[in-house]
Structure formats: structure tokens, C-alpha cells
Scaffold this motif. Structure first.
Motif, short mmCIF file in Angstrom:
data_model
loop_
_atom_site.label_atom_id
_atom_site.label_comp_id
_atom_site.label_asym_id
_atom_site.label_seq_id
_atom_site.Cartn_x
_atom_site.Cartn_y
_atom_site.Cartn_z
N UNK A 167 -4.79 8.72 2.08
CA UNK A 167 -5.33 7.96 0.95
C UNK A 167 -6.72 8.47 0.57
N UNK A 168 -7.57 8.67 1.59
CA UNK A 168 -8.94 9.09 1.31
C UNK A 168 -8.96 10.49 0.70
N UNK A 223 -7.73 10.66 -2.95
CA UNK A 223 -8.67 10.14 -3.94
C UNK A 223 -9.84 11.09 -4.15
N UNK A 276 0.83 -1.20 0.00
CA UNK A 276 0.00 0.00 0.00
C UNK A 276 0.87 1.26 0.00
N UNK A 287 -4.07 6.55 6.37
CA UNK A 287 -5.45 6.32 5.94
C UNK A 287 -6.11 7.59 5.46
N UNK A 288 -5.98 8.65 6.25
CA UNK A 288 -6.61 9.92 5.87
C UNK A 288 -6.01 10.44 4.56
N UNK A 320 -0.47 5.64 11.38
CA UNK A 320 -1.21 4.98 10.31
C UNK A 320 -2.53 5.68 10.03
N UNK A 321 -3.04 6.39 11.06
CA UNK A 321 -4.23 7.20 10.86
C UNK A 321 -3.98 8.20 9.73
N UNK A 332 -0.03 6.42 16.45
CA UNK A 332 -0.94 5.97 15.39
C UNK A 332 -0.76 6.81 14.13
N UNK A 372 -7.82 3.30 2.67
CA UNK A 372 -7.63 4.39 3.64
C UNK A 372 -8.55 4.23 4.83
N UNK A 391 -8.83 2.37 -3.36
CA UNK A 391 -7.84 3.16 -2.63
C UNK A 391 -8.48 3.84 -1.42
N UNK A 392 -9.68 4.42 -1.62
CA UNK A 392 -10.34 5.11 -0.51
C UNK A 392 -10.71 4.14 0.61
N UNK A 413 -7.33 1.85 7.63
CA UNK A 413 -6.42 2.44 8.61
C UNK A 413 -7.14 3.39 9.55
N UNK A 414 -8.06 4.19 9.00
CA UNK A 414 -8.76 5.16 9.83
C UNK A 414 -9.58 4.44 10.92
N UNK A 471 -7.19 2.64 13.49
CA UNK A 471 -6.50 3.55 14.41
C UNK A 471 -7.47 4.24 15.35
#
Lengths: 316, 293
Positions: A292-293, A296, A246, A289-290, A285-286, A283, B107, B103-104, B110-111, B114
Motif C-alpha cells: 500500500x505504501x 501510493x 482494504x 502494508x508495504x 500482512x506486512x 506475517x 499501509x 491509503x499510505x 499493517x507494517x 506486523x
């Protein structure tokens, strides 16, 4: 193409070379790490950005390079340059083998097949625990990382050697990307990403071009993995987890998919963000994740893609 | 223990696992079938269900049966609400493009993980079973709670199935799956159907999470295995085919249970993942699915 744009790659590489005299010890090591990981991202960009192949299994190619080089250096007693070549070859061969099978599918199925193969590779590493030491991994000894080049004894543990070796590998990957992007083959790859049917109608076989792109992509990922093992002396199964499939996706998206410098920019920005943030919270990794979102939803073209778009709009 | 009892135990374990797996995979399959998107965060909806069940048991208290019943109702509703938010804020904005959605939702994995790690913590937490009951089989005793949970999963699957085949909403969902544009021309609000399907898929995963919590502990990383297994089931069953998904869930769930009792689990997992990859390559429509026309 303007003269300024033609000189850009040389300027970038010169800037990266000069950077080592400015950075402090801590950032110096980090920059070497970023350059090696950017090499991984450039490889991913050839598959994802240029050809439009959404792979979720690139960690297996990185890990193939990592273990290929790690085993040759630590157990085989091979000199680092040969170990680097061995690791790259492992990434290349694995990508070719996976590509032969996985490229028979497309879209969502391709993503799942690559994910499954990578998972199988990760489990295989864990299964042969006695050899690979699984999650714990192993350290490559000092002596296995020393080598002579043109009569000079070099040590991969020395910061200057490490930085410049990383830079040389990045320059290689960057040059390969630029050469490919400007070649006929590169144009066919972009064509496949944009409109596969049309490319097929023109008489090209998309399967063979995709296989070429994935193999080259895997070879660069293998090169990056091998370099990581030799320069930072550690080999472990963590690098084969889905997370490491990823990461290159995130780096490329952040920098700008299908741009030559996007992978470096994305890797650098993300690395620094994660590094600074892990001082505050565990964290981080938060953030991954954010990022990536948000990418996009708001910036699908990434940093350099958006910059390029703005410039094109201003010019017209 | 005799071999027969051993085998019976393995089969029972496998069947119980298969019921929960079928429920989870049904949600993933529904979302893929109607919306043509892969929800990588499906396993996290499962995890959220389990964590909410723990919260209901600890924060509300009272007798275990009561808090479990409460969790069975609140967890799917809460997770469905989260899914509606995800649909509105993310999926609709990227116009349900396959790659962007993948992809979203990566994400989102992980959100969610966490967010749960920061609030719920890294420990695995147990929830008391709603009741105590032991069933005696020849040679061994077996947890009656597990059997009851498997039964509950089957009831929920049957309910979803009836909803899809017998109600107006189900008809709208199936029509959207077969041909979105024609369905819209007939006055079916495709956007609302998408939102509803995504919420329903998430709720199915969440309720499966609630069902496993009395026998398996709640943990912020527990979503990975159900996701991978659901992927496998949906692929083998044929992308988008609900009947195939259910058949595959029982085949895979039971064999997984038997293999885990008799063989090395890692080796079995390697073989299974490679097998699935090969199935997808040889028959992209899955073993039970029909080729797209």
C-alpha cells in the motif's frame, strides 16, 4: 481505437478459459478464487477508480452477498442460481441504502462514514451470533450447492463447474465495466472524479450519478460475496472485517485504478504473492502494508496505469 | 453493591477512560486540524507507546516506578522520531493529498502491527503499576493508580493546550491551520510545522499508550479501539476543533464507561457507530464545530 484493442476483452476471456486446462489442481482452485475476488475488485473500481469515491466499507456489501446467498441456500433451501441472485440483491439494496445517507458527505467524511457503517454491520453479524455463528462461520452443505441447469445437474463443488462459474461471473463484471466506461453515464462519472464543479455546471446532478455508481459497485461486491459463499461453501464474519474493505482498495491500486483489467491483474498478483509468502512467514500482512505504501508513493497509477502511460509517451 | 456505588464506579471508570481518550484524540485532532489529513495509523502510535513501556520495564528492570518514568519520557520521543521519518519518507512525497495519505497510513497500520508481532510476539503482556495505592469509596475500593494516571493525562492535555496558546511554536501551528499560505508569507516554515505537528500528534498517542499499560496489557492489536474511539470523538467534536475534541472525549468516554457497566457492549457499540455516522451526515462540521467559511 485500434482493432487489437477492440479484440482485447475477447482475447483475455479466451485466455482465462484456456488457463483451466493448463493449471494444476492447486492453482486451478486458486484461479477460481482470484476470478471471484476480481469481480469484487471490479465493483470497487467502479466506485473508486471511475468515480473517485474512496470507500472503506465495501466489506459490508461483500458480506451482504455472502450471508444473503448463504442463508438462502443453507436455511431457505433455495437453489444456487436463486441464492446468487438473492445475495446480489442484498449487496445492491445495502449499497443503495448506505449511499443515500453516506453520499451526503464527501472526501474524508465519506471514508469515515462508510467505515462506521461497515463496522456496525460487522458488529451486527457478531451480535446475532446464534444465527450467523459469528467468527466461526458456517459451512454450506453439499446438497444445497447442487442444481439443475438446462436439464444437466451441476455441482458447485466440482472444480470444472466452479472455475467456469467464476469465469462467467468475472466476464459479467468485466463486460459491465467496459460497457459503463464507454457509455455516456461512465463519462459523467469520470467527470465527477476529475472536476465535480464543472460537471455540476453542465447540468448533471453529481449525487444521483454517485449513487448509481455506488449501488452498481455494491451489487457487484454482493455478487462476488454470493459466488464466494456458494462456490467455496463457507460463510463467516471474517469477510465483514475492515481488512476485506482494504483488500479491494489494494487490488485496484496495484492493478491500476480506473483501468478495465487492473482489478484482475491486481487481485491475481496480490493473491499469488500472499499465497507464496504465507508458506515462508505468517506475517503476510506486512507485505500488504508495504505494498500500500509503496504504491501510493512510487506507483500511484498501478501496474496497468503505468504501462498505459509508458505506451502513450512512446507513441507521442 | 448498592446501585449508587455501582453508578459511582461506572462514572469513575468512564472518567479515567475519558482522560486517556482525550489525550489520544487530541493528537488526531491536531494533525487533522493543521495538516488536513487523517492519520489512520494513529492507533498504532498508541500501541507502540504501550509496547515501548513494556520494553522499558522488562529490558531495563529496576523498581516499577523508575522504569515507568523512563517509559513516560522515552516512548513519546521514540514514537515522535518514527513519525518524523513517516512524514519525511511518505507524507511529504505524496504532498499530503488526503486520499493518498489515508491509503499510505492504512499501509503503516499493517507494517507497525506486523513489526511488533514479529519482535514482541502475539501475547498480551502486563506491566507492573508504578506504585500500589487503594482509595476507599463508600461501598468499594478503587485503584489509586488509575486516578493518578487520569490526572497525568489531564496535566499533559493542559500542557499541550498551553503550548498551543501561549508559545511561539503554538502560534505558528495555529497560523498554519488557519491559512497556510498567508502563514508562509509571514515567514512560518510550513513544512517544518507539518513535521512537528505530526510528531507531536504521534507523541500524544504514544504517551496515552504508556499511561494505559499498567491497567491494560500491551498487545500488538491494541491500537484498533483507541483509533475508532478517537475518530468518533474528533467527528462529534467537529473536524479540526480542539475544544470540541476535548468536550466530546469526556461526553463519549464517560457514557462509554457507564454503558459498558450497565448494557451489552456490542449493542452499545453498534448504536454508537450508527449515531456517529448520522451526526457526520447531518452536520459534517460536527456537533461543536463551526461550518467552514
Amino acid at each position: 481505437m485500434t482493432a487489437a484493442r477492440r479484440a482485447l476483452p475477447a482475447l483475455v476471456l479466451a485466455g482465462l478459459f484456456a488457463l483451466q486446462f493448463v493449471l494444476g489442481d492447486y492453482d486451478h482452485t486458486n484461479m477460481a478464487r482470484i476470478l471471484v475476488l476480481a469481480c469484487f475488485a471490479v465493483g470497487y473500481n467502479i466506485a473508486f477508480g471511475m468515480t473517485g469515491l474512496l470507500s472503506l466499507g465495501h466489506a459490508m456489501f461483500f458480506a451482504a452477498g455472502l450471508y444473503g446467498a448463504g442463508f438462502s441456500a443453507e436455511l431457505g433451501g433455495v437453489a444456487p442460481p436463486a441464492a446468487l441472485a438473492a445475495g446480489t440483491a442484498c449487496g445492491l439494496v445495502l449499497a443503495l441504502a448506505v449511499g443515500l445517507v453516506a453520499l451526503r458527505t464527501s472526501g474524508v467524511a465519506f471514508m469515515i462514514v462508510t467505515l462506521m457503517f461497515a463496522q456496525a454491520c460487522f458488529l451486527t453479524i457478531l451480535h446475532f451470533n446464534e444465527l450467523t455463528r459469528g467468527d466461526e462461520g458456517f459451512v454450506i452443505a453439499e446438497t444445497a450447492r447442487r442444481f439443475a441447469l438446462a436439464g444437466v445437474v451441476l455441482d458447485a463443488a466440482d472444480p470444472t463447474v466452479r472455475y467456469n462459474a467464476a469465469l462467467a461471473l468475472f466476464a459479467l463484471a468485466y463486460g459491465a465495466y467496459l460497457a459503463l466506461a464507454r457509455s455516456r453515464v461512465g463519462r459523467v462519472l469520470v467527470g465527477i472524479r476529475e472536476n465535480e464543479d464543472r460537471v455540476r455546471m453542465l447540468g448533471y446532478d453529481p449525487y444521483r450519478y454517485r449513487l448509481f455508481a455506488l449501488t452498481l459497485s455494491g451489487a457487484l461486491a454482493g455478487l462476488a460475496g454470493a459466488a464466494y459463499a456458494l462456490l467455496f461453501a463457507y460463510v463467516g464474519a471474517t469477510f465483514a472485517t475492515t481488512q476485506y474493505s482494504i483488500y479491494p482498495l489494494l487490488w485496484v491500486l496495484l492493478g491500476g485504478a480506473g483501468t478495465a483489467l487492473g482489478p484482475l491483474v491486481g487481485t491475481g498478483v496480490m493473491f499469488v504473492l500472499v499465497d507464496r509468502l504465507s508458506g515462508i512467514t505468517s506475517s503476510y500482512l506486512m507485505l500488504v502494508g508495504l505494498a500500500l505504501i509503496l504504491l501510493v508513493v512510487l506507483f500511484p497509477k498501478g501496474i496497468l496505469g503505468t504501462v498505459g502511460q509508458r505506451r502513450a509517451r512512446n507513441r507521442s | 453493591m448498592a446501585f449508587e456505588s455501582h453508578l459511582l464506579l461506572a462514572l469513575l471508570e468512564g472518567t479515567v477512560g475519558a482522560c486517556v481518550l482525550a489525550l489520544t484524540a487530541l493528537g488526531l485532532s491536531l494533525v487533522f486540524g493543521v495538516m488536513r489529513i487523517v492519520n489512520v495509523a494513529h492507533g498504532e502510535f498508541f500501541m507502540l507507546g504501550a509496547v515501548i513501556a513494556w520494553a522499558a520495564a522488562t529490558l531495563v528492570g529496576g523498581p516499577p516506578a523508575l522504569s515507568f518514568a523512563l517509559a513516560l519520557v522515552t516512548a513519546p520521543l521514540a514514537v515522535a522520531a518514527i513519525a518524523l521519518g513517516v512524514d519525511r519518507l511518505i507524507l511529504r512525497r505524496v504532498a499530503y493529498q488526503p486520499d493518498a495519505t489515508i491509503v499510505a497510513t492504512i499501509g503503516l497500520v499493517y507494517v507497525f502491527q506486523q513489526a511488533v508481532l514479529m519482535t514482541f510476539g502475539p501475547e498480551a503482556r502486563a506491566v507492573a503499576a508504578p506504585f500500589q495505592w487503594r482509595v476507599t469509596f463508600p461501598g468499594f475500593g478503587y485503584s489509586g493508580v488509575k486516578l493518578a494516571l487520569a490526572g497525568a493525562a489531564l496535566v499533559l492535555i493542559a500542557g499541550t493546550w498551553l503550548m498551543l496558546t501561549r508559545t511561539h511554536i503554538g502560534l505558528a501551528m495555529r497560523a498554519t491551520q488557519i491559512d497556510r499560505e498567508t502563514a508562509q508569507a509571514f515567514g512560518i516554515p510550513a513544512r517544518r510545522v507539518y513535521a512537528l505537528v505530526f510528531a507531536l500528534g504521534a507523541a500524544l498517542a504514544a504517551v496515552a499508550g504508556v499511561l494505559v499499560v499498567p491497567v491494560q496489557q500491551a498487545h500488538y492489536l491494541m491500537g484498533g479501539d483507541p483509533l475508532l474511539l478517537s475518530f468518533i470523538v474528533v467527528i462529534i467534536g467537529g473536524l479540526g476543533s480542539l475544544r470540541g475534541t476535548l468536550v466530546a472525549a469526556f461526553v463519549i468516554g464517560i457514557s462509554d464507561g457507564v454503558i459498558a457497566v450497565f448494557f451489552s457492549p456490542t449493542l452499545a457499540k453498534i448504536a454508537a457507530t450508527l449515531l456517529v455516522a448520522m451526526v457526520l451526515v447531518a452536520r459534517p462540521q460536527g456537533l461543536f464545530g463551526r461550518a467552514p467559511s
